[in-house]
Design a protein around this motif. Structure first.
Motif, PDB file in Angstrom:
ATOM      1  N   UNK A   1     -12.720  -6.475  -4.183  1.00 28.55           N
ATOM      2  CA  UNK A   1     -12.446  -6.342  -3.015  1.00 28.55           C
ATOM      3  C   UNK A   1     -11.659  -4.731  -2.494  1.00 28.55           C
ATOM      4  N   UNK A   2     -12.217  -4.579  -1.121  1.00 25.49           N
ATOM      5  CA  UNK A   2     -11.137  -3.270  -0.013  1.00 25.49           C
ATOM      6  C   UNK A   2      -9.638  -4.126   0.072  1.00 25.49           C
ATOM      7  N   UNK A   3      -9.058  -3.059  -0.313  1.00 29.21           N
ATOM      8  CA  UNK A   3      -7.249  -3.750  -0.933  1.00 29.21           C
ATOM      9  C   UNK A   3      -7.108  -2.893   0.986  1.00 29.21           C
TER      10      UNK A   3
ATOM     11  N   UNK B   1      -3.899  -7.257  -1.795  1.00 33.94           N
ATOM     12  CA  UNK B   1      -3.973  -6.947  -0.289  1.00 33.94           C
ATOM     13  C   UNK B   1      -3.665  -5.260  -0.334  1.00 33.94           C
ATOM     14  N   UNK B   2      -2.557  -5.353  -1.111  1.00 35.95           N
ATOM     15  CA  UNK B   2      -1.827  -3.895  -1.450  1.00 35.95           C
ATOM     16  C   UNK B   2      -1.798  -3.444  -2.603  1.00 35.95           C
ATOM     17  N   UNK B   3      -2.455  -1.470  -2.932  1.00 38.63           N
ATOM     18  CA  UNK B   3      -2.190  -1.508  -4.048  1.00 38.63           C
ATOM     19  C   UNK B   3      -1.188  -0.301  -3.871  1.00 38.63           C
ATOM     20  N   UNK B   4      -0.153  -0.251  -4.859  1.00 42.47           N
ATOM     21  CA  UNK B   4       0.826   1.045  -4.353  1.00 42.47           C
ATOM     22  C   UNK B   4       0.241   2.031  -6.271  1.00 42.47           C
TER      23      UNK B   4
ATOM     24  N   UNK C   1       4.066  -1.636   7.657  1.00 49.77           N
ATOM     25  CA  UNK C   1       2.549  -1.406   7.685  1.00 49.77           C
ATOM     26  C   UNK C   1       1.769  -2.506   7.759  1.00 49.77           C
ATOM     27  N   UNK C   2       2.110  -3.890   7.134  1.00 52.64           N
ATOM     28  CA  UNK C   2       0.643  -4.914   7.089  1.00 52.64           C
ATOM     29  C   UNK C   2       1.695  -5.350   8.976  1.00 52.64           C
ATOM     30  N   UNK C   3       2.443  -5.016   9.473  1.00 51.51           N
ATOM     31  CA  UNK C   3       2.288  -5.977  10.032  1.00 51.51           C
ATOM     32  C   UNK C   3       1.707  -5.281  11.367  1.00 51.51           C
ATOM     33  N   UNK C   4       1.566  -3.581  11.164  1.00 55.94           N
ATOM     34  CA  UNK C   4       0.885  -3.025  12.375  1.00 55.94           C
ATOM     35  C   UNK C   4      -0.912  -2.716  12.025  1.00 55.94           C
ATOM     36  N   UNK C   5      -1.091  -3.752  11.346  1.00 59.22           N
ATOM     37  CA  UNK C   5      -2.822  -3.039  10.408  1.00 59.22           C
ATOM     38  C   UNK C   5      -3.799  -3.957  11.935  1.00 59.22           C
TER      39      UNK C   5
END
Ligand code: FES
Length: 103
Positions: A7-9, A55-58, A99-103
């Motif tokens: 699954x793509x983040x 959802x988020x990779x770091x 960034x998550x708010x603006x995706x």
């Protein structure tokens, strides 16, 4: 070679932790003194605590090519948004939330 299906983040953050402090002959500022591997680890723990693991990779990175004296550099995909001036793990968490708010 083979494509890895997963699954793509929504967001993938690469954080420069390159540190030139042990290289006195190279006076180019580096991110490493401000952001370290331990900071990225803290951010990953926070991502996990937020339930955002899928959802988020770091990912830790070496020099991203925008070395500066004001702060560390990160790049956020899929927008390919480069950000400088990062001072600590809290800044990275704010960046992810923003960034998550603006995706
Ligand atoms: S050392 Fe971090 S962008 Fe170059």
């Amino acid at each position: 070679m083979e494509t890895i299906d997963f699954p793509r983040p929504k967001l993938h953050l690469f954080v420069c932790i390159n540190d030139r402090t042990g290289m006195p002959s190279n006076q180019t500022p580096s991110c490493g003194p401000r952001i370290k591997a331990e900071d990225v680890k803290k951010v990953k723990e926070w991502i996990r605590a937020q339930g955002l693991t899928s959802q988020v990779y770091c990912t830790k990175a070496q020099c991203l090519g925008f070395c500066n004296a004001e702060g560390s550099v990160a790049v956020l995909y899929p927008k390919c948004r480069f950000v400088k001036g990062i001072q600590n793990a809290e800044d990275l968490k704010k960046l992810i939330a923003e960034e998550l708010e603006n995706i």
